[in-house]
Design a protein around this motif. Structure first.
Motif, PDB file in Angstrom:
ATOM      1  N   ALA A 226       0.833  -1.200   0.000  1.00  0.00           N
ATOM      2  CA  ALA A 226       0.000   0.000   0.000  1.00  0.00           C
ATOM      3  C   ALA A 226       0.861   1.240   0.000  1.00  0.00           C
ATOM      4  O   ALA A 226       0.366   2.359   0.015  1.00  0.00           O
ATOM      5  CB  ALA A 226      -0.916   0.004   1.227  1.00  0.00           C
ATOM      6  N   ALA A 227       2.195   1.022  -0.015  1.00  0.00           N
ATOM      7  CA  ALA A 227       3.109   2.154  -0.014  1.00  0.00           C
ATOM      8  C   ALA A 227       2.945   2.939  -1.310  1.00  0.00           C
ATOM      9  O   ALA A 227       2.580   2.403  -2.351  1.00  0.00           O
ATOM     10  CB  ALA A 227       4.540   1.663   0.125  1.00  0.00           C
ATOM     11  N   ALA A 228       3.214   4.195  -1.241  1.00  0.00           N
ATOM     12  CA  ALA A 228       3.025   5.070  -2.400  1.00  0.00           C
ATOM     13  C   ALA A 228       4.203   4.946  -3.359  1.00  0.00           C
ATOM     14  O   ALA A 228       4.980   5.887  -3.544  1.00  0.00           O
ATOM     15  CB  ALA A 228       2.834   6.505  -1.946  1.00  0.00           C
ATOM     16  N   ILE A 229       4.347   3.771  -3.965  1.00  0.00           N
ATOM     17  CA  ILE A 229       5.411   3.581  -4.963  1.00  0.00           C
ATOM     18  C   ILE A 229       4.949   4.175  -6.280  1.00  0.00           C
ATOM     19  O   ILE A 229       3.837   3.925  -6.734  1.00  0.00           O
ATOM     20  CB  ILE A 229       5.736   2.088  -5.134  1.00  0.00           C
ATOM     21  N   THR A 230       5.819   4.951  -6.887  1.00  0.00           N
ATOM     22  CA  THR A 230       5.537   5.517  -8.215  1.00  0.00           C
ATOM     23  C   THR A 230       6.662   5.110  -9.162  1.00  0.00           C
ATOM     24  O   THR A 230       7.693   4.577  -8.738  1.00  0.00           O
ATOM     25  CB  THR A 230       5.428   7.049  -8.173  1.00  0.00           C
ATOM     26  N   SER A 231       6.479   5.407 -10.424  1.00  0.00           N
ATOM     27  CA  SER A 231       7.522   5.074 -11.400  1.00  0.00           C
ATOM     28  C   SER A 231       8.779   5.891 -11.164  1.00  0.00           C
ATOM     29  O   SER A 231       9.860   5.521 -11.600  1.00  0.00           O
ATOM     30  CB  SER A 231       7.008   5.311 -12.825  1.00  0.00           C
ATOM     31  N   ALA A 232       8.651   7.016 -10.439  1.00  0.00           N
ATOM     32  CA  ALA A 232       9.814   7.871 -10.183  1.00  0.00           C
ATOM     33  C   ALA A 232      10.567   7.483  -8.919  1.00  0.00           C
ATOM     34  O   ALA A 232      11.636   8.036  -8.625  1.00  0.00           O
ATOM     35  CB  ALA A 232       9.370   9.331 -10.085  1.00  0.00           C
ATOM     36  N   THR A 233      10.020   6.539  -8.132  1.00  0.00           N
ATOM     37  CA  THR A 233      10.679   6.115  -6.901  1.00  0.00           C
ATOM     38  C   THR A 233      12.029   5.482  -7.224  1.00  0.00           C
ATOM     39  O   THR A 233      12.132   4.633  -8.104  1.00  0.00           O
ATOM     40  CB  THR A 233       9.800   5.107  -6.143  1.00  0.00           C
ATOM     41  N   LYS A 234      13.085   5.926  -6.484  1.00  0.00           N
ATOM     42  CA  LYS A 234      14.432   5.408  -6.726  1.00  0.00           C
ATOM     43  C   LYS A 234      14.566   3.986  -6.163  1.00  0.00           C
ATOM     44  O   LYS A 234      13.966   3.646  -5.158  1.00  0.00           O
ATOM     45  CB  LYS A 234      15.471   6.310  -6.052  1.00  0.00           C
ATOM     46  N   ALA A 238      19.149   7.880  -0.131  1.00  0.00           N
ATOM     47  CA  ALA A 238      19.328   8.251   1.275  1.00  0.00           C
ATOM     48  C   ALA A 238      18.003   8.154   2.015  1.00  0.00           C
ATOM     49  O   ALA A 238      16.921   8.246   1.417  1.00  0.00           O
ATOM     50  CB  ALA A 238      19.890   9.674   1.370  1.00  0.00           C
ATOM     51  N   ALA A 239      18.083   7.948   3.334  1.00  0.00           N
ATOM     52  CA  ALA A 239      16.890   7.867   4.173  1.00  0.00           C
ATOM     53  C   ALA A 239      16.069   9.138   4.034  1.00  0.00           C
ATOM     54  O   ALA A 239      16.607  10.250   4.009  1.00  0.00           O
ATOM     55  CB  ALA A 239      17.292   7.652   5.633  1.00  0.00           C
ATOM     56  N   GLY A 240      14.740   8.958   3.957  1.00  0.00           N
ATOM     57  CA  GLY A 240      13.859  10.112   3.852  1.00  0.00           C
ATOM     58  C   GLY A 240      13.598  10.546   2.424  1.00  0.00           C
ATOM     59  O   GLY A 240      12.704  11.359   2.171  1.00  0.00           O
ATOM     60  N   ASP A 242      12.670   9.831  -1.753  1.00  0.00           N
ATOM     61  CA  ASP A 242      11.680   9.000  -2.434  1.00  0.00           C
ATOM     62  C   ASP A 242      12.400   7.782  -3.009  1.00  0.00           C
ATOM     63  O   ASP A 242      12.721   7.721  -4.198  1.00  0.00           O
ATOM     64  CB  ASP A 242      10.993   9.790  -3.551  1.00  0.00           C
ATOM     65  N   SER A 243      12.660   6.822  -2.120  1.00  0.00           N
ATOM     66  CA  SER A 243      13.361   5.603  -2.537  1.00  0.00           C
ATOM     67  C   SER A 243      12.782   4.432  -1.767  1.00  0.00           C
ATOM     68  O   SER A 243      12.059   4.609  -0.782  1.00  0.00           O
ATOM     69  CB  SER A 243      14.866   5.722  -2.281  1.00  0.00           C
ATOM     70  N   LEU A 244      13.060   3.222  -2.263  1.00  0.00           N
ATOM     71  CA  LEU A 244      12.555   2.021  -1.626  1.00  0.00           C
ATOM     72  C   LEU A 244      13.193   1.842  -0.248  1.00  0.00           C
ATOM     73  O   LEU A 244      14.338   2.243  -0.023  1.00  0.00           O
ATOM     74  CB  LEU A 244      12.844   0.798  -2.501  1.00  0.00           C
ATOM     75  N   THR A 245      12.429   1.182   0.645  1.00  0.00           N
ATOM     76  CA  THR A 245      12.931   1.016   2.015  1.00  0.00           C
ATOM     77  C   THR A 245      14.103   0.050   2.067  1.00  0.00           C
ATOM     78  O   THR A 245      14.994   0.171   2.905  1.00  0.00           O
ATOM     79  CB  THR A 245      11.807   0.509   2.929  1.00  0.00           C
ATOM     80  N   THR A 246      14.092  -0.942   1.169  1.00  0.00           N
ATOM     81  CA  THR A 246      15.218  -1.873   1.065  1.00  0.00           C
ATOM     82  C   THR A 246      15.940  -1.583  -0.238  1.00  0.00           C
ATOM     83  O   THR A 246      15.366  -1.724  -1.314  1.00  0.00           O
ATOM     84  CB  THR A 246      14.753  -3.338   1.099  1.00  0.00           C
ATOM     85  N   ASP A 247      17.196  -1.148  -0.120  1.00  0.00           N
ATOM     86  CA  ASP A 247      17.923  -0.721  -1.314  1.00  0.00           C
ATOM     87  C   ASP A 247      18.249  -1.875  -2.256  1.00  0.00           C
ATOM     88  O   ASP A 247      18.549  -2.992  -1.823  1.00  0.00           O
ATOM     89  CB  ASP A 247      19.235  -0.047  -0.912  1.00  0.00           C
TER      90      ASP A 247
END
Length: 593
Positions: A226-234, A238-240, A242-247
């Motif tokens: 349900a996380a707000a993942i978009t096509s622009a999410t890296k 860095a923490a905080g 717009d990137s995935l929680t697990t790199d």
């Protein structure tokens, strides 16, 4: 000048007429020689020097050869496929063997030129004319027809072998009947699709029609995130941010349907269809996945949807597995494209045969040249006769396994709706055809095959038979083959006939011309050598080559006979001058008696 000068002049006349007679004799002797060019005689007067014109006397004569190389001989047909004739300007380039080593001719590299085109294939596969000259030309690629160079060489066609070519396209043209006459239509309920010659999916245990959802063809797998993942999410950051929680890190891999996508270093890492950088976006990764499955994944409300495609399953694994988990999927992802969707199982073959009509068959070939019997059938899946909202629509099927049993797939739907207008013209697809993906017949893989339809090639007109009328069904593959024979066509192309039934271009016969054609030096056998006065050979000529033809001698027998009479009379006249001069000398000697 005097009596003795007159006698010497007549002797010169006799010599000149004898030279002319020799040329006439040679022309008549070669009146049936292929490509022979007659030699005429020109006479040149030899005027002795005189101090004043009033003292000028007639002089002697000498004779010269006058070439007629540029004069065309008569073209006649020949039963030999490798015989050739040139109409207009030009010469065949040839070489003469200087010796033989191990039964193979050796050449000294000197080119000659000839119009004699009675070439035939010898034991070594060379084209040799009746005078022993070997034909030259430029080899061409048998598959593409493109020249393999621009410098003519002695041609040889011994043991030519053409490798197998896999079928990559089928050319198809046919008329589908507006009212198919199927076995099922005669017993079907009046007004039903089957009664109109159609194919009813509800009559099958497994639906033979492609599954279609609102966005694409194929079944889907949605993640639970349900996380707000978009096509622009890296993929990493860095923490905080717009990137995935697990790199995603360099060296991680995602395997999609057997193809590996590798994560490379951030910033400057390699990026192509199977490499995504660690600092690229989720959209970049999904594009790479879509490039493999053929259907791009979609994102809506933070949830990613993967699509299997119409004719393939979906299998995705990641290393480490956390990479898929952070996208909301449980690794591995495995989803079939839909049991029974787009295929006809063996259990349904009887029904399928009753509700469809034959679309013909063609022998295709895989990459190793193994022949494959590709059977086609057409099923009408909708009919305009059903009323508003319906249109004449057909699906094309091919037989994948003639020995299928039970739930095994016997026929596969190519996955395209062929729709026709009320006038019988094809309205969809709008292009030149479709691509049938991953064709496998009887365990033999053909890969993707283009099903090409030329403009107006596929129609739906009324037919009294109710069957498909096939106008064209050909394919571009063939098995490996050995050369069996060669022939020359009217474009000067040497065409080989192979054991696999293919006729392929092997070489192009080149023509040369000269600025001073009539100054070429004649050689034995109708060949000519270059001289300073002829100039060098120039590639290309305005003449054309005719296959299975021969150019005859340009000698005109009637003209030669006329020249023969004139020469004989002139020779006799010269002897009369000698006789008269001799009589005058005798008269002079008698004065002393």
């Amino acid at each position: 000048m005097g009596i003795f000068d007159a006698m010497n002049t007549s002797v010169g006349g006799l010599q000149a007429q004898s030279y002319a007679l020799q040329n006439i004799s040679g022309n008549i002797a070669n009146s049936s020689t292929t490509g022979y060019k007659g030699i005429g005689t020109s006479f040149e007067d030899l005027i002795p020097d005189a101090e004043v014109p009033s003292k000028q006397v007639a002089g002697g004569v000498t004779a010269h050869a006058q070439a007629t190389i540029t004069t065309q001989g008569t073209i006649s047909s020949s039963s030999v496929a490798t015989n050739m004739a040139i109409t207009g300007d030009g010469f065949f380039s040839v070489q003469k063997a200087s010796g033989v080593v191990d039964n193979v001719p050796v050449f000294d590299g000197v080119n000659y030129y000839t119009r004699r085109g009675d070439f035939q294939v010898n034991a070594n596969g060379n084209l040799v004319n009746g005078a022993g000259y070997y034909l030259m030309g430029v080899a061409v690629d048998p598959k593409t027809g493109n020249a393999l160079g621009n410098v003519p060489t002695v041609l040889q066609f011994q043991n030519n072998f053409v490798p197998a070519q896999a079928t990559t396209s089928i050319q198809y043209a046919a008329n589908l009947p507006s009212q198919p006459n199927t076995l099922g239509s005669s017993t079907a309920t009046s007004g039903s699709l089957v009664a109109y010659g159609g194919l009813n999916p509800s009559d099958f245990v497994s639906s033979p029609l492609p599954y279609v959802d609102a966005t694409t063809t194929g079944t889907t797998v949605n993640n639970k995130a349900a996380a707000a993942i978009t096509s622009a999410t890296k993929l990493s950051g860095a923490a905080g941010s717009d990137s995935l929680t697990t790199d995603f890190a360099a060296g991680d891999t995602i395997v999609v349907d057997g193809t590996t996508i590798t994560i490379t270093a951030a910033g400057t890492g390699l990026q192509d269809s199977t490499h995504v950088r660690a600092d690229d976006t989720v959209g970049d990764l999904l594009s790479a996945i879509g490039g493999i499955t053929g259907v791009a994944p979609t994102i809506s409300g933070g949830a990613i949807t993967l699509h299997t495609g119409a004719m393939q399953d979906l299998s995705i694994t990641s290393t480490p597995s956390a990479d898929l988990s952070t996208l909301g999927f449980t690794s591995p992802v495995s989803q079939a494209h839909g049991t029974g969707n787009s295929v006809v199982t063996s259990n349904d073959v009887s029904t399928f045969t009753k509700e469809s009509i034959s679309g013909g068959a063609v022998t295709a070939y895989n990459a190793t040249g193994t022949p494959v019997n590709l059977q086609l059938r057409w099923g009408k899946v909708d009919s305009a006769s059903l009323g508003a909202g319906h249109s004449d629509t057909w699906n094309l099927f091919y037989q994948s396994n003639a020995s299928a049993t039970g739930t095994q797939t016997a026929w596969i739907n190519t996955g395209t709706n062929f729709t026709f207008a009320s006038d019988g013209s094809l309205t969809s697809p709008s292009g030149s055809g479709i691509t049938i993906p991953n064709v496998t017949v009887g365990g033999q893989s053909l890969g993707s095959v283009a099903f090409n339809i030329s403009s107006g090639g596929l129609t739906q007109y009324a037919s009294t038979s109710g069957a498909v009328t096939i106008n064209t069904i050909t394919q571009n593959g063939y098995a490996a083959g050995q050369l069996r024979s060669v022939a020359v066509n009217n474009n000067g192309i040497v065409v080989g006939t192979f054991s696999n039934g293919q006729n392929l271009d092997l070489a192009a016969v080149t023509l040369s011309h000269f600025n001073g054609t009539n100054y070429l030096k004649a050689m034995d056998g109708g060949a000519y050598a270059v001289t300073d006065q002829s100039g060098p050979a120039i590639d290309g000529a305005s003449g054309t080559i005719s296959g299975s033809s021969l150019e005859g001698s340009n000698t005109d027998i009637a003209d030669e006979f006329t020249k023969l009479i004139v020469t004989q009379q002139a020779y006799s006249a010269n002897t009369k001058v000698i006789t008269t001069a001799n009589s005058m000398v005798q008269d002079l000697l008698n004065v002393l008696r």
